[in-house]
Write a protein that holds these residues in place. Structure first.
Motif, short mmCIF file in Angstrom:
data_model
loop_
_atom_site.label_atom_id
_atom_site.label_comp_id
_atom_site.label_asym_id
_atom_site.label_seq_id
_atom_site.Cartn_x
_atom_site.Cartn_y
_atom_site.Cartn_z
N LEU A 23 71.65 68.34 58.06
CA LEU A 23 73.42 68.29 57.95
C LEU A 23 74.21 68.97 56.71
O LEU A 23 75.59 68.12 56.73
CB LEU A 23 73.83 66.82 58.16
N ALA A 60 77.38 66.42 55.42
CA ALA A 60 77.06 65.53 54.48
C ALA A 60 77.36 65.20 53.11
O ALA A 60 77.09 63.90 53.07
CB ALA A 60 75.46 64.64 55.22
N GLN A 62 77.14 65.04 48.99
CA GLN A 62 76.43 65.25 48.57
C GLN A 62 74.66 64.70 49.11
O GLN A 62 74.32 64.17 49.95
CB GLN A 62 76.55 64.18 47.48
N ASP A 63 73.28 65.73 48.43
CA ASP A 63 72.42 65.76 48.98
C ASP A 63 72.50 64.36 47.99
O ASP A 63 71.81 64.32 46.87
CB ASP A 63 71.94 66.45 48.42
N LEU A 64 71.92 63.41 49.02
CA LEU A 64 71.88 61.66 48.02
C LEU A 64 70.03 61.81 47.93
O LEU A 64 69.88 61.42 46.77
CB LEU A 64 71.98 61.17 49.23
N MET A 75 74.38 62.91 37.47
CA MET A 75 75.42 62.43 38.37
C MET A 75 76.45 63.26 37.20
O MET A 75 77.21 63.51 37.11
CB MET A 75 75.20 61.08 37.72
N ALA A 108 81.54 63.76 49.92
CA ALA A 108 82.59 65.49 49.52
C ALA A 108 82.80 66.59 50.26
O ALA A 108 83.49 67.35 50.27
CB ALA A 108 81.26 65.75 48.79
N ILE A 128 84.37 61.47 57.54
CA ILE A 128 84.12 59.88 57.05
C ILE A 128 84.21 60.01 55.69
O ILE A 128 83.61 60.20 54.93
CB ILE A 128 82.65 59.38 57.28
N LEU A 136 80.02 54.60 45.51
CA LEU A 136 80.82 55.48 44.92
C LEU A 136 81.83 55.72 45.02
O LEU A 136 82.60 54.86 46.24
CB LEU A 136 80.27 57.07 45.06
N ASP A 139 85.70 61.61 45.21
CA ASP A 139 85.58 62.93 44.65
C ASP A 139 86.17 64.08 45.79
O ASP A 139 86.80 63.74 46.86
CB ASP A 139 83.98 63.03 44.11
C1 LHQ Z 1 71.37 63.75 54.34
C2 LHQ Z 1 72.76 63.35 54.35
C3 LHQ Z 1 72.71 62.78 52.88
C4 LHQ Z 1 70.89 64.10 52.14
C5 LHQ Z 1 71.92 63.30 56.32
N1 LHQ Z 1 72.09 63.74 52.06
N2 LHQ Z 1 70.22 63.82 53.37
C6 LHQ Z 1 79.34 62.83 44.04
C7 LHQ Z 1 79.20 62.48 42.89
C8 LHQ Z 1 77.28 61.65 42.41
C9 LHQ Z 1 76.98 61.86 43.56
C10 LHQ Z 1 77.39 61.67 45.07
O1 LHQ Z 1 78.23 62.37 45.67
C11 LHQ Z 1 78.60 62.71 45.21
C12 LHQ Z 1 79.33 62.94 46.52
C13 LHQ Z 1 79.09 62.68 47.89
O2 LHQ Z 1 79.71 63.44 49.05
S1 LHQ Z 1 78.97 60.99 48.15
C14 LHQ Z 1 79.05 60.71 49.59
C15 LHQ Z 1 77.27 61.00 50.50
N3 LHQ Z 1 77.11 61.26 51.39
C16 LHQ Z 1 77.44 60.25 52.60
O3 LHQ Z 1 76.86 59.52 51.67
C17 LHQ Z 1 76.79 60.36 53.85
C18 LHQ Z 1 74.98 60.22 54.20
N4 LHQ Z 1 74.61 60.44 56.00
C19 LHQ Z 1 75.41 59.94 56.81
O4 LHQ Z 1 76.19 58.57 56.47
C20 LHQ Z 1 75.01 60.22 58.29
O5 LHQ Z 1 74.02 61.12 57.60
C21 LHQ Z 1 76.19 60.89 58.50
C22 LHQ Z 1 76.95 59.83 59.14
C23 LHQ Z 1 76.92 62.09 58.21
C24 LHQ Z 1 75.31 61.49 60.21
O6 LHQ Z 1 74.79 60.37 60.77
P1 LHQ Z 1 73.62 60.60 61.59
O7 LHQ Z 1 74.96 61.80 62.90
O8 LHQ Z 1 73.81 59.57 62.26
O9 LHQ Z 1 72.89 61.81 60.95
P2 LHQ Z 1 71.60 61.40 60.50
O10 LHQ Z 1 71.62 59.91 59.34
O11 LHQ Z 1 70.26 61.14 61.32
O12 LHQ Z 1 70.90 62.19 59.38
C25 LHQ Z 1 69.74 63.35 60.21
C26 LHQ Z 1 69.05 63.88 58.75
O13 LHQ Z 1 70.18 64.67 57.62
C27 LHQ Z 1 68.79 62.70 58.06
O14 LHQ Z 1 66.98 63.34 57.81
P3 LHQ Z 1 65.79 63.11 58.70
O15 LHQ Z 1 64.75 63.86 57.16
O16 LHQ Z 1 65.77 61.51 58.38
O17 LHQ Z 1 65.90 63.61 60.10
C28 LHQ Z 1 69.13 62.32 57.10
O18 LHQ Z 1 68.56 62.08 56.13
C29 LHQ Z 1 70.16 63.90 56.17
N5 LHQ Z 1 71.15 63.60 55.48
N6 LHQ Z 1 73.19 63.11 55.15
N7 LHQ Z 1 73.96 63.40 52.14
#
Ligand code: LHQ
Length: 257
Positions: A23, A60, A62-64, A75, A108, A128, A136, A139
Motif C-alpha cells: 500500500l 499507508a 511508515q512501513d511498520l 526510530m 505519514a 486516517i 504514536l 507526525d
Molecule cells: C503495510 C502497512 C504498513 C507495512 C498496510 N506497513 N505494511 C513515524 C515514525 C516512526 C515510526 C512509525 O511511523 C511513523 C509514521 C507513520 O506513518 S505511523 C502510521 C503507520 N501506518 C499505519 O499504522 C497504517 C497501517 N495500515 C492500516 O491500518 C491498513 O493497512 C490500512 C487502513 C492502511 C488499509 O487497510 P486495508 O485496505 O484493509 O489493507 P490491509 O491492512 O489488508 O493491507 C494490505 C497489505 O499491506 C497487508 O499486507 P499482506 O501481506 O497481509 O497483504 C498489510 O500488512 C500491508 N500494509 N499498511 N504501514
C-alpha cells in the motif's frame, strides 16, 4: 521496479509512490528517493508537481515492518531523515504541488498529502490519522497542518480516535479541495496540475511562501510581507503578459518568468 516513479510530462513532474503490494508504505529507500525527486523539481523547466500512488492506495504511511527490523533505521532517524525533510521540501518548493489521492492515505501518508498545495481525491479514497492506534503521535507536520485546515476540534478528534474518514467527508470539513468520481479522478486531478503549470509560476511561488509565513505572522506583518511579494510579482515577465493580455482581450501566455 523503483519505489518512486518519476516522469516529466510537458512541464509537470509526475511522482508516483510505488510499493503497491505494501500500500505504498514508506521504507527508507522510498523516503530518500522521494526527497531526491522533490529536489529535481526545483529545475526551472518544472512548473508543477503531481504526486499520486500506484495501485489501490496513496500510502499507508511508515512501513511498520521496517520499524521493528533490527537491521533497519532506528526510530530516532525516521522522523529526522525521512518525514521532516519530505514535508519541508514540499512546503519550500517554489512550484505548486498537487496531491492526487487515489486510495487510502494513512499516518505519514495522510500528512504528507495534506501538506501539498492542492489536495484532491477519488471518491473511494480515505484518510486516517492512524498513529494513535499504534501508540504514536501524528507526525510529518500533521499536528500543525490539520488543525489549520479543519479547526482544532475536528483535528483533535480525528487524531485521538484514529478514525477512517471518506474523501467526501474530508472535502466537507475542508481537509481537501475536491473529490472526483473514481472514473474521472485521474483525468480531472491531472487537469488541475496542467492548469497550475500554465499559470504565472513565480506569483504562485510567492503566494505559497505567504501562506507558509501566515502561520506565524501577525496581521500587520503579513500585510508588510504581501507588499514585499507583490513588488516582486510586479517585476515578473508574467505580470507584464497578464496585464497586456487583459488589455488586448486575449488569453495570456505565461512562461514562468
Ligand atoms: C503495510 C502497512 C504498513 C507495512 C498496510 N506497513 N505494511 C513515524 C515514525 C516512526 C515510526 C512509525 O511511523 C511513523 C509514521 C507513520 O506513518 S505511523 C502510521 C503507520 N501506518 C499505519 O499504522 C497504517 C497501517 N495500515 C492500516 O491500518 C491498513 O493497512 C490500512 C487502513 C492502511 C488499509 O487497510 P486495508 O485496505 O484493509 O489493507 P490491509 O491492512 O489488508 O493491507 C494490505 C497489505 O499491506 C497487508 O499486507 P499482506 O501481506 O497481509 O497483504 C498489510 O500488512 C500491508 N500494509 N499498511 N504501514
Amino acid at each position: 521496479m523503483s519505489t518512486i516513479l518519476f516522469e516529466i510530462k510537458n512541464s509537470i513532474s509526475i511522482i508516483t509512490l510505488n510499493r503497491p503490494e505494501k500500500l505504498n508504505a514508506f521504507n527508507r529507500e522510498m523516503s530518500l528517493l522521494l526527497q531526491e525527486k522533490l529536489d529535481e523539481c526545483k529545475k526551472k523547466e518544472i512548473r508543477a508537481v503531481y504526486i499520486t500512488g500506484s495501485g489501490k492506495a496513496f500510502s499507508a504511511g511508515q512501513d511498520l515492518a521496517e520499524v521493528v527490523d533490527a537491521e533497519g533505521q532506528g526510530m530516532e532517524k525516521i522522523i529526522v531523515e525521512h518525514y521532516n525533510p519530505v514535508v519541508t521540501k514540499i512546503r519550500k518548493l517554489e512550484k505548486p504541488v498537487v496531491a492526487a489521492i487515489n486510495g487510502v492515505a494513512a499516518g505519514a501518508g495522510a500528512n504528507i498529502a495534506l501538506c501539498c498545495d492542492i489536495v484532491v481525491a477519488a471518491a473511494s479514497a480515505s484518510f486516517i490519522q492512524a498513529f494513535s492506534k499504534i501508540g504514536l503521535i501524528p507526525d510529518s507536520g500533521g499536528t500543525h497542518t490539520l488543525p489549520r485546515l479543519i479547526g482544532w476540534q475536528k483535528a483533535s478528534a480525528l487524531m485521538l480516535l484514529g478514525n477512517k474518514i471518506t474523501s467526501e467527508e474530508a472535502e466537507k470539513m475542508g481537509m481537501i479541495y475536491k473529490v472526483f468520481s473514481d472514473e474521472t479522478f485521474k483525468e480531472e486531478s491531472f487537469k488541475i496540475a496542467e492548469t497550475v503549470s500554465n499559470l504565472p509560476t513565480k506569483a504562485l511561488a510567492y503566494t505559497k511562501q505567504l501562506l507558509n509565513i501566515s502561520f506565524v505572522n501577525t496581521f500587520e506583518e503579513q500585510l508588510q510581507d504581501e507588499d514585499v511579494f507583490q513588488q516582486k510579482a510586479a517585476h515578473t515577465q508574467d505580470y507584464k503578459e497578464g496585464i497586456q493580455a487583459f488589455l488586448e482581450k486575449r488569453k495570456p501566455h505565461f512562461t514562468g518568468e
